[in-house]
Motif scaffolding. Structure first.
Motif, PDB file in Angstrom:
ATOM      1  N   LEU A 172      10.628  -3.415  21.954  1.00  0.00           N
ATOM      2  CA  LEU A 172       9.508  -2.368  22.698  1.00  0.00           C
ATOM      3  C   LEU A 172      10.206  -1.263  22.605  1.00  0.00           C
ATOM      4  O   LEU A 172       8.423  -0.544  22.133  1.00  0.00           O
ATOM      5  CB  LEU A 172      10.017  -2.750  24.086  1.00  0.00           C
ATOM      6  N   ILE A 173      11.118  -0.950  22.550  1.00  0.00           N
ATOM      7  CA  ILE A 173      11.438   0.374  21.959  1.00  0.00           C
ATOM      8  C   ILE A 173      11.274   0.840  20.264  1.00  0.00           C
ATOM      9  O   ILE A 173       9.830   2.289  20.663  1.00  0.00           O
ATOM     10  CB  ILE A 173      12.585   1.091  22.229  1.00  0.00           C
ATOM     11  N   PHE A 174      10.700   0.531  19.362  1.00  0.00           N
ATOM     12  CA  PHE A 174      10.693   0.311  18.316  1.00  0.00           C
ATOM     13  C   PHE A 174       8.990   0.313  18.433  1.00  0.00           C
ATOM     14  O   PHE A 174       7.896   1.003  17.687  1.00  0.00           O
ATOM     15  CB  PHE A 174      10.498  -0.865  16.952  1.00  0.00           C
ATOM     16  N   GLY A 175       9.023  -0.696  18.756  1.00  0.00           N
ATOM     17  CA  GLY A 175       6.771  -1.087  18.951  1.00  0.00           C
ATOM     18  C   GLY A 175       5.667   0.424  19.006  1.00  0.00           C
ATOM     19  O   GLY A 175       5.262   0.749  18.727  1.00  0.00           O
ATOM     20  N   LEU A 176       6.704   1.044  20.416  1.00  0.00           N
ATOM     21  CA  LEU A 176       6.243   1.976  20.609  1.00  0.00           C
ATOM     22  C   LEU A 176       6.628   3.141  20.282  1.00  0.00           C
ATOM     23  O   LEU A 176       5.517   4.011  19.798  1.00  0.00           O
ATOM     24  CB  LEU A 176       6.422   2.403  22.811  1.00  0.00           C
ATOM     25  N   MET A 177       8.142   3.891  20.273  1.00  0.00           N
ATOM     26  CA  MET A 177       7.948   4.902  19.688  1.00  0.00           C
ATOM     27  C   MET A 177       8.153   4.875  17.674  1.00  0.00           C
ATOM     28  O   MET A 177       8.674   5.905  17.528  1.00  0.00           O
ATOM     29  CB  MET A 177       8.774   5.391  20.217  1.00  0.00           C
ATOM     30  N   ARG A 178       8.540   4.170  17.319  1.00  0.00           N
ATOM     31  CA  ARG A 178       9.402   3.772  16.065  1.00  0.00           C
ATOM     32  C   ARG A 178      10.441   3.873  16.342  1.00  0.00           C
ATOM     33  O   ARG A 178      10.523   4.632  14.949  1.00  0.00           O
ATOM     34  CB  ARG A 178       8.279   4.587  14.821  1.00  0.00           C
ATOM     35  N   GLU A 222      16.200  11.320  26.157  1.00  0.00           N
ATOM     36  CA  GLU A 222      15.995  13.005  27.369  1.00  0.00           C
ATOM     37  C   GLU A 222      16.777  13.796  25.696  1.00  0.00           C
ATOM     38  O   GLU A 222      16.431  15.161  25.553  1.00  0.00           O
ATOM     39  CB  GLU A 222      15.986  13.129  28.570  1.00  0.00           C
ATOM     40  N   LEU A 223      18.229  13.560  26.008  1.00  0.00           N
ATOM     41  CA  LEU A 223      18.763  14.820  25.432  1.00  0.00           C
ATOM     42  C   LEU A 223      18.618  15.034  23.498  1.00  0.00           C
ATOM     43  O   LEU A 223      18.746  16.028  23.076  1.00  0.00           O
ATOM     44  CB  LEU A 223      20.331  14.685  25.914  1.00  0.00           C
ATOM     45  N   PHE A 224      18.390  13.732  23.167  1.00  0.00           N
ATOM     46  CA  PHE A 224      18.772  13.818  21.716  1.00  0.00           C
ATOM     47  C   PHE A 224      17.435  13.272  20.358  1.00  0.00           C
ATOM     48  O   PHE A 224      17.101  13.870  19.670  1.00  0.00           O
ATOM     49  CB  PHE A 224      19.834  13.131  21.120  1.00  0.00           C
ATOM     50  N   LEU A 225      16.866  12.491  20.650  1.00  0.00           N
ATOM     51  CA  LEU A 225      15.754  12.076  20.941  1.00  0.00           C
ATOM     52  C   LEU A 225      14.403  12.486  21.168  1.00  0.00           C
ATOM     53  O   LEU A 225      12.882  13.299  19.926  1.00  0.00           O
ATOM     54  CB  LEU A 225      15.750  10.375  20.760  1.00  0.00           C
ATOM     55  N   ARG A 226      14.105  13.337  21.636  1.00  0.00           N
ATOM     56  CA  ARG A 226      12.453  13.377  22.532  1.00  0.00           C
ATOM     57  C   ARG A 226      12.742  14.067  21.321  1.00  0.00           C
ATOM     58  O   ARG A 226      11.001  14.203  21.082  1.00  0.00           O
ATOM     59  CB  ARG A 226      12.814  14.072  23.689  1.00  0.00           C
ATOM     60  N   TRP A 227      13.189  15.845  21.394  1.00  0.00           N
ATOM     61  CA  TRP A 227      13.265  16.545  20.320  1.00  0.00           C
ATOM     62  C   TRP A 227      12.596  15.976  18.974  1.00  0.00           C
ATOM     63  O   TRP A 227      12.627  17.115  18.182  1.00  0.00           O
ATOM     64  CB  TRP A 227      13.408  18.031  20.716  1.00  0.00           C
ATOM     65  N   GLY A 260      -6.104  11.657  27.114  1.00  0.00           N
ATOM     66  CA  GLY A 260      -5.361  12.447  28.481  1.00  0.00           C
ATOM     67  C   GLY A 260      -3.726  11.698  29.160  1.00  0.00           C
ATOM     68  O   GLY A 260      -3.501  11.348  30.407  1.00  0.00           O
ATOM     69  N   VAL A 261      -3.454  10.490  28.814  1.00  0.00           N
ATOM     70  CA  VAL A 261      -2.506   9.821  28.386  1.00  0.00           C
ATOM     71  C   VAL A 261      -0.880  10.805  28.540  1.00  0.00           C
ATOM     72  O   VAL A 261      -1.230  11.377  28.169  1.00  0.00           O
ATOM     73  CB  VAL A 261      -2.277   8.958  28.261  1.00  0.00           C
ATOM     74  N   ASN A 262      -0.340  11.178  29.466  1.00  0.00           N
ATOM     75  CA  ASN A 262       0.811  11.630  29.785  1.00  0.00           C
ATOM     76  C   ASN A 262       2.189  10.185  28.727  1.00  0.00           C
ATOM     77  O   ASN A 262       2.431  10.021  29.313  1.00  0.00           O
ATOM     78  CB  ASN A 262       1.749  11.950  30.625  1.00  0.00           C
ATOM     79  N   VAL A 263       2.104  10.701  26.930  1.00  0.00           N
ATOM     80  CA  VAL A 263       2.624   9.666  26.356  1.00  0.00           C
ATOM     81  C   VAL A 263       3.917   9.902  26.042  1.00  0.00           C
ATOM     82  O   VAL A 263       4.703   8.929  26.503  1.00  0.00           O
ATOM     83  CB  VAL A 263       1.589  10.127  24.996  1.00  0.00           C
ATOM     84  N   ARG A 264       4.321  10.803  26.734  1.00  0.00           N
ATOM     85  CA  ARG A 264       6.014  11.149  26.349  1.00  0.00           C
ATOM     86  C   ARG A 264       6.268  10.243  27.861  1.00  0.00           C
ATOM     87  O   ARG A 264       7.992   9.513  27.653  1.00  0.00           O
ATOM     88  CB  ARG A 264       6.116  12.721  26.738  1.00  0.00           C
ATOM     89  N   ALA A 265       5.338  10.180  29.383  1.00  0.00           N
ATOM     90  CA  ALA A 265       6.656  10.397  29.608  1.00  0.00           C
ATOM     91  C   ALA A 265       6.388   8.815  29.907  1.00  0.00           C
ATOM     92  O   ALA A 265       7.326   7.687  30.290  1.00  0.00           O
ATOM     93  CB  ALA A 265       5.460  10.077  31.323  1.00  0.00           C
ATOM     94  N   VAL A 266       5.280   8.056  28.895  1.00  0.00           N
ATOM     95  CA  VAL A 266       5.283   6.571  28.759  1.00  0.00           C
ATOM     96  C   VAL A 266       6.235   5.880  27.170  1.00  0.00           C
ATOM     97  O   VAL A 266       7.194   4.926  27.652  1.00  0.00           O
ATOM     98  CB  VAL A 266       3.603   5.871  28.261  1.00  0.00           C
ATOM     99  N   PHE A 267       7.364   6.996  27.101  1.00  0.00           N
ATOM    100  CA  PHE A 267       8.141   6.848  26.336  1.00  0.00           C
ATOM    101  C   PHE A 267       9.551   6.122  26.882  1.00  0.00           C
ATOM    102  O   PHE A 267      10.184   5.638  26.338  1.00  0.00           O
ATOM    103  CB  PHE A 267       8.247   7.535  24.770  1.00  0.00           C
TER     104      PHE A 267
END
Lengths: 368, 335
Positions: free
Chosen positions: A103-109, A157-162, A260-267
């Motif tokens: 699930l995580i890979f499919g969405l966020m690679r 949030e701490l390490f991967l987001r940025w 207009g979708v907040n993709v980051r929140a979805v992630f």
């Protein structure tokens, strides 16, 4: 000789005419090497039919072993039923662990290499809640699931987001986190193997109704939960608005964001759910098997093999991959000709190799 | 400015002399417990650094291939009484063959997918070796000795130190040469833009596979040498923890240059010997160092040294800082 000479002359002016046999051979070898580097093919020819034949042969071998001694009590059928159920419950555990990863890979690679650590963390939390604090098993599992989810979310949030989009760097970050987590869990929970005791309701065996066989109720429950989780995830992704956004994010994150979708929140939600699944898998794995340092790596590797077989990012792929891996592992440990038992990993290797040769992106995977 | 350049040369020369004369200058303990593990780990790490720097492929199968060669060579020498040198060569050939197979399977992918496939292949090798009795299960194969002309690796490590140093320098120079050949240039082209290289008529998968097989042979050599210097090898010598250790060495040293592998292997070896004396949670400290390097300085210690060097030279020459050549700061690892 005539044609060979002709071909040589078209290959351009070389020395072969003047040189001896060695120079001619060298010239031809060099030409072949250049040909390999430019247009040579490494693809395994007819690999599909080879893989199919292998699968049919091994199935035939297993069936021969099972039904050779007849269907009676003294035959091999009762044992076969138990092994099949073992494989099914193992597949359930594999699916719980791998579905979060995929699930995580499919969405966020993002390949979350700390997925196994979250699995073990969930298991340890369930264990310490039930054994030290005497918390009800069901409550402990829910707490463990949510705790693993929150932990995974914090990691994201701490390490991967940025570092979004830097796939390899994110993988290295999660590897570093898994090293730290493994050592800290060793520090807190110790090195001896622990097991979560199952709830009273599911603690005993149940009769299967054939051959007077009975089977641990909890293991059957694992299969049921894996099925339920699979169906719930499928419904969530295919039938809800949020799932629609997730699928859109998988197909084209930039475009979804532009709409207009907040993709980051979805992630973040996807990472939370994926980590929850790891924790849930750990709580069940800790009840069925055991919790010890190293189990994090075992389940990370199993999950990765499952998604390589099934295809990254595909839920159906995770289910098929989990079933294939569990059945191949269990059957090859028992039904390989005597003396070859220790080589059962070779069968797993053949499975992975066959899938990669046929479809490098996995059975249900799509090109990235 | 000139003084700085001279000082830099002197430092490099001193390091060179120390490495060359190490068995004379230091107690046996330093040679056998620090120098030899540094060289064997470094050899395994450089195979990973080579693949990652010039092929864009971060492989986690290197320790698996290390094990294929090491365990096979040890098993042949100890169980079947084959001459150790011949057994070593057979082991390395087996690792190269396995590398060809692994490479062919993984070569259609890059980045994280390549990382996962190689992790799976390497771990399958680990599980296979830990289940097969011929390879000593978890107890491993003991009393593995190098060929007699290399002497006793524990008590008199001088001969084997020079031998391994020679092998290490040889492979380092070979890789440096290779990346300048047409094959090496094509490999870097494949790393940067596989589609364009395909359009130009290069077979991307064959280039990746051959590079992988070469790296496998290097990792296999490291495995054989490690079995010799430790006089033992077991399946646990190639567990995921060790795989991650080699990755840590490569990343801490710096994945953008071949020299980084040696610096990283040295750092990791020294830390693993003296670290546990200071803290029980040595693995955590190492993990935090690894994390910090990935987050802050993707060029690793070599990246840090290079940028210090550039800054000092800039300060001394009082000139405009040239365009940032530090790839670590501007570029991310390719995915």
């Amino acid at each position: 000789m005539e044609t060979r000479g002709g071909r040589r002359s078209t290959e351009g002016e070389g020395a072969p005419e003047r040189g001896g046999a060695w120079a001619r051979w060298r010239g031809r070898a060099w030409a072949r090497w250049r040909g390999l580097l430019s247009r040579g093919q490494l693809a395994v020819g007819r690999s599909a039919s080879v893989a199919g034949a292998l699968a049919v042969l091994s199935a035939a071998w297993v069936f021969y072993q099972v039904f050779d001694a007849g269907l009676g009590e003294s035959g091999n059928v009762p044992n076969f039923i138990i092994i099949t159920l073992n494989a099914l419950s193992l597949a359930g555990l594999f699916f719980l662990a791998a579905s979060g990863l995929t699930l995580i890979f499919g969405l966020m690679r993002v390949v979350n290499m700390a997925h196994g650590s979250l699995y073990l963390l969930g298991g340890y939390i369930a264990w310490s809640l039930t054994s030290s604090l005497g918390v009800n098993w069901w409550v402990a599992v829910i707490v463990a699931t949510l705790a693993a989810g929150v932990f995974g979310l914090a990691m994201e949030e701490l390490f991967l987001r940025w570092n979004l989009g830097q796939d390899l760097r994110q993988a290295l970050i999660t590897i570093a986190l898994s090293v730290i987590l493994a050592d800290q869990m060793l520090n807190v929970f110790g090195g001896t193997a622990q097991q979560v005791s199952p709830p009273d309701l599911l603690a005993g065996p149940v009769g299967l109704g054939i051959y007077d066989l009975s089977y641990p109720a909890f293991r059957l429950f694992v299969v049921g939960v894996a099925l339920a989780v699979g169906i719930a995830l499928w419904f969530w992704i295919q039938r809800t608005r949020f799932g629609m956004v997730v699928r859109a994010g998988i197909d084209d994150g930039a475009m979804t964001s532009a709409l207009g979708v907040n993709v980051r929140a979805v992630f973040a939600v996807a990472f939370f759910v994926g980590s929850c699944l790891a924790g849930l898998g750990g709580a069940f794995g800790g009840t069925v098997l055991s919790l010890a340092p190293g189990q994090d790596q075992v389940f990370l590797v199993s999950s990765i093999v499952v998604v390589i077989i099934g295809g990254m990012g595909s839920l159906a792929g995770a289910a098929i991959g989990a079933l294939l891996l569990a059945f191949v592992e269990q059957y090859s440990a028992v039904y390989l000709p005597s003396g070859f038992g220790p080589y059962s990993m070779v069968v797993t290797f053949v499975l992975v190799a066959a899938v990669l040769a046929l479809k490098p992106t996995g059975l249900f995977g799509r090109p990235a | 400015m000139r003084a700085y350049t001279t000082a830099r040369w002197i430092v490099l020369a001193v390091i060179g002399i120390m490495v060359t004369l190490l068995p004379e200058l230091s107690p046996t303990y330093v040679s056998s417990s620090i120098a030899l593990p540094t060289l064997t780990t470094g050899l395994c790490a450089i195979s990973l650094t080579f693949l990652s720097t010039y092929g864009g492929l971060v492989s986690l199968a290197q320790t698996g291939l290390f094990g294929v060669a090491g365990l096979l060579a040890a098993s042949l020498a100890v169980e079947s009484h084959v001459d150790p040198a011949l057994a070593g060569l057979i082991g390395i050939a087996a690792a190269a063959t396995a590398g060809l197979l692994f490479g062919a399977l993984a070569s259609s992918s890059t980045g994280t997918y390549f990382l996962m496939i190689t992790l799976a292949l390497g771990e399958i090798s680990y599980y296979l070796f830990s289940a097969v009795p011929a390879f000593g299960l978890h107890e491993g194969i003991n009393a593995v000795f190098p060929p007699s002309w290399l002497g006793d690796p524990v008590r008199h490590p001088t001969a084997i130190y020079y031998f391994i140093l020679l092998v290490a320098v040889g492979f380092h120079l070979l890789l440096r040469y290779l990346v300048r050949t047409p094959f090496g240039m094509a490999l870097q082209g494949v790393r940067d833009d596989p589609e364009r290289m395909t359009a130009l008529g290069y077979n991307v998968r064959v280039h990746r596979t051959l590079a992988f097989a070469l790296a496998a042979a290097i990792a296999g050599t490291a495995g054989v040498l490690a079995a010799w210097t430790n006089t033992r090898i077991s399946a646990d010598s190639i567990s995921l923890g060790v795989t991650i250790g080699v990755l840590e060495a490569a990343v801490i040293g710096g994945m953008y240059s071949l020299e980084g592998a040696w610096i990283g292997a040295f750092t990791l070896t020294v830390l693993s010997i003296y670290g546990p004396a200071f803290t029980d949670r040595y693995a955590t400290v190492l993990g935090i160092l690894f994390l910090a390097i990935v987050l802050v300085s993707p060029g690793g210690l070599t990246g840090v040294l290079t940028s210090i060097d550039r800054r000092v030279r800039h300060a001394l020459s009082n000139q405009q800082l040239p365009a940032l050549a530090d790839r670590g700061a501007s570029e991310q690892p390719r995915g």
